[in-house]
Design an enzyme around this catalytic site. Structure first.
Site, PDB file in Angstrom:
ATOM      1  N   VAL A 137       6.535  -4.389   4.567  1.00 50.32           N
ATOM      2  CA  VAL A 137       5.538  -3.794   5.460  1.00 50.32           C
ATOM      3  C   VAL A 137       4.350  -3.268   4.670  1.00 50.32           C
ATOM      4  O   VAL A 137       4.485  -2.794   3.548  1.00 50.32           O
ATOM      5  CB  VAL A 137       6.136  -2.643   6.314  1.00 50.32           C
ATOM      6  CG1 VAL A 137       7.273  -3.154   7.175  1.00 50.32           C
ATOM      7  CG2 VAL A 137       6.612  -1.492   5.438  1.00 50.32           C
ATOM      8  N   CYS A 138       3.160  -3.390   5.282  1.00 49.15           N
ATOM      9  CA  CYS A 138       1.946  -2.772   4.762  1.00 49.15           C
ATOM     10  C   CYS A 138       1.122  -2.346   5.964  1.00 49.15           C
ATOM     11  O   CYS A 138       1.607  -2.398   7.101  1.00 49.15           O
ATOM     12  CB  CYS A 138       1.177  -3.728   3.849  1.00 49.15           C
ATOM     13  SG  CYS A 138       0.453  -5.133   4.714  1.00 49.15           S
ATOM     14  N   GLN A 139      -0.117  -1.948   5.776  1.00 48.70           N
ATOM     15  CA  GLN A 139      -0.879  -1.396   6.896  1.00 48.70           C
ATOM     16  C   GLN A 139      -1.466  -2.465   7.802  1.00 48.70           C
ATOM     17  O   GLN A 139      -1.454  -2.332   9.016  1.00 48.70           O
ATOM     18  CB  GLN A 139      -1.988  -0.483   6.375  1.00 48.70           C
ATOM     19  CG  GLN A 139      -2.497   0.517   7.403  1.00 48.70           C
ATOM     20  CD  GLN A 139      -1.416   1.498   7.854  1.00 48.70           C
ATOM     21  OE1 GLN A 139      -0.543   1.877   7.081  1.00 48.70           O
ATOM     22  NE2 GLN A 139      -1.469   1.885   9.119  1.00 48.70           N
ATOM     23  N   LEU A 166       1.634  -2.397   9.932  1.00 44.54           N
ATOM     24  CA  LEU A 166       2.030  -1.165  10.608  1.00 44.54           C
ATOM     25  C   LEU A 166       0.978  -0.664  11.591  1.00 44.54           C
ATOM     26  O   LEU A 166       1.287   0.121  12.487  1.00 44.54           O
ATOM     27  CB  LEU A 166       2.330  -0.076   9.570  1.00 44.54           C
ATOM     28  CG  LEU A 166       3.548  -0.329   8.676  1.00 44.54           C
ATOM     29  CD1 LEU A 166       3.679   0.788   7.631  1.00 44.54           C
ATOM     30  CD2 LEU A 166       4.824  -0.423   9.503  1.00 44.54           C
TER      31      LEU A 166
END
Length: 219
Positions: A137-139, A166
């Site tokens: 996961v990342c932004q 995210l």
């Protein structure tokens, strides 16, 4: 690997180019096979599908964002292995770039001046076997896609990423911790201040318009 793909397994075919701020700026096709001669694959899933991978299929969450975003908000019990780390090098070129960054991107978006983490792949390999199920996961979804590319080349075979990152995860989807919601962890700097000022000004203007019309705004 089709970055724009939704809810399907896609073949990884990309190499990523990165900016010093840690943002993925471009990608190009790159054909390759893993050590077993088999083309590796990655799942791109929606937030609700990602939740099922974690709760029903035993995927471990690996957060590849930088330290600042991770500290603002993160999924509980995740592993933090940043794809980019803060660049504190003191050669002349780096100092100039860092100064420019801090006066623009850092000031407006709250982004740290970063560089690729040279120990990223080894750090993941020290914590997980090649057969581990990993949800990266990342932004915004781009760093996790780039991280998936690196890990696939290193022999990992069960990797998933959240399409759009995210920022697309509705509140309450995952148990989280930190001082903000997961989707807001990328917001900082003057952009955040500007947003608050705009909200206040908007409220003032609405109240003024009601006043001129001889009405009282409802609360």
């Amino acid at each position: 690997m089709h970055v724009c793909g939704f809810s399907h397994v896609a073949v990884s075919w990309l190499e990523f180019q990165t900016h010093h701020s840690g943002r993925i700026t471009a990608w190009k096709p790159s054909r390759w096979r893993n050590a077993n001669g088999i083309r590796a694959e990655v799942k791109f899933v929606k937030p609700d599908e990602a939740k099922k991978l974690v709760t029903e299929e035993g995927y471990a969450v690996v957060d590849v964002r930088d330290r600042t975003q991770f500290e603002r908000a993160r999924i509980k019990s995740c592993y933090h292995v940043p794809l980019f780390i803060e660049n504190k090098d003191n050669d002349i070129g780096t100092i100039v770039l860092r100064t420019v960054h801090n006066n623009f991107s850092g000031l407006f978006f709250g982004l740290p001046f970063t560089k690729p983490n040279p120990e990223f792949t080894e750090s993941v390999k020290n914590q997980f076997s090649a057969g581990s199920k990993l949800l990266l996961v990342c932004q915004e979804g781009l760093r996790s896609a780039a991280a998936a590319n690196k890990l696939e080349k290193a022999g990992f075979e069960n990797i998933a990423c959240i399409t759009s990152g995210l920022q697309s995860v509705p509140p309450g989807t995952f148990d989280s911790e930190g001082k903000t919601e997961l989707q807001d962890a990328g917001k900082a700097g003057l952009v955040t201040v500007q947003g608050k000022i705009s909200a206040v000004l908007g409220t003032v203007l609405i109240c003024k318009s009601y006043t001129y019309a001889g009405q009282t705004p409802s609360t």
